[in-house]
Enzyme design. Structure first.
Site, PDB file in Angstrom:
ATOM      1  N   TYR A  89     -12.714  22.719  -4.581  1.00  0.00           N
ATOM      2  CA  TYR A  89     -13.838  21.785  -4.737  1.00  0.00           C
ATOM      3  C   TYR A  89     -14.350  21.304  -3.379  1.00  0.00           C
ATOM      4  CZ  TYR A  89     -12.053  21.825  -9.492  1.00  0.00           C
ATOM      5  OH  TYR A  89     -11.616  22.235 -10.735  1.00  0.00           O
ATOM      6  N   ASP A  90     -15.684  21.336  -3.240  1.00  0.00           N
ATOM      7  CA  ASP A  90     -16.313  20.862  -1.996  1.00  0.00           C
ATOM      8  C   ASP A  90     -16.891  19.461  -2.153  1.00  0.00           C
ATOM      9  OD1 ASP A  90     -15.863  23.216  -0.719  1.00  0.00           O
ATOM     10  OD2 ASP A  90     -17.816  24.074  -1.261  1.00  0.00           O
TER      11      ASP A  90
END
Ligand SMILES: [Mg+2]
Length: 268
Positions: free
Chosen positions: A13-14
């Site tokens: 996840y960014d």
């Protein structure tokens, strides 16, 4: 010194979209595990965005609240349902609206250049929480909404809001009375669990939806909203939800006791 390493399953996840009440703070008390975890996510170049259904405060006021909690947050990291409503109106070319709401909505609409009006030239009626709601405000909203060409837009449909003295009526309670009187349901809900507010964040951040994790403490808004927007979600048990049963129809991807569970923490 403690060393925080993001667990394997969370590394993809960014962008982390976090609810506020029950996730970052409880009333006016910061949740320490959340504050420390946000700092660690940022150290790992993860983007963190704060998303709240509360429409009563403007983003400027939220920024100050974050400061008090010990977090440095910039305006473009804060999404309130008021700000999202303002963005939605702008995107859809709606220039004049009648408003039931508090300072937060008025401030955001004014900033984005949407006019507030009372007469029949308004294109929409916008409703959020208003702790000074009156019979006459409801009556006027209903009168305008009898014209089916005017949009009925709401910041969120939360039935209640938490307060130190217990649950109090939320925007949803006000919307219901207008709905009954005008004999119509809202056309658009901007806030969670609608996917609208998530889509606004994703498009402003140009994020890849597969790399977004939504974190919240309420199943029927945060988690349902993430599911509606096709985003992965984590239910955190630091707020209103104390336990989770698999029998629940609303399913988060992860369940976290607190935000420390994103990490493997070791002493160095
Ligand atoms: Mg919450």
């Amino acid at each position: 010194m403690k060393k925080y390493i993001i667990r394997e399953k969370f590394r993809k996840y960014d962008l982390f979209i976090l609810d506020c009440d029950g996730v970052i703070w409880k009333g006016n008390e910061p949740i320490l595990s959340a504050i420390n975890s946000i700092n660690e996510l940022r150290k790992n170049d993860k983007k963190v965005v704060f998303l709240t259904n509360n429409s009563s405060l403007s983003r400027e006021s939220y920024k100050k609240k974050f400061q008090k909690m010990g977090l440095k947050v910039s305006l473009n990291e804060i999404y309130t349902s008021s700000y999202a409503t303002a963005l939605f109106l702008k995107k859809n070319g709606i220039k004049k609206v009648f408003v039931i709401g508090e300072e937060g909505i008025y401030e955001e609409l004014e900033k984005i250049g949407v006019n507030i009006g009372y007469d029949s030239t308004v294109q929409a009626v916008v409703v959020g929480i208003d702790r000074e709601i009156s019979y006459w405000k409801i009556a006027h909203a209903c009168r305008l909404l009898r014209d089916k060409n005017k949009l009925f837009i709401v910041t969120n449909i939360d039935p209640t809001v938490p307060s130190p003295s217990g649950e109090m009526p939320g925007a949803g309670s006000i919307i219901s009375s207008i709905s009954v009187c005008a004999n119509r349901k809202p056309d658009i809900n901007i806030g969670k669990p609608s996917k609208e507010i998530f889509n606004l964040v994703i498009s402003s951040y140009k994020a890849d939806p597969k790399k977004v994790l939504v974190i919240g403490d309420r199943l029927e808004t945060d988690i349902l909203g993430a599911n509606n927007a096709n985003l992965d979600s984590a239910l955190v048990l630091t707020g209103v939800t104390k336990t989770y049963s698999d029998k629940n129809e609303i399913k988060p991807k992860y369940i976290l006791k607190n935000l420390y569970e994103i990490f493997k923490i070791s002493k160095t």
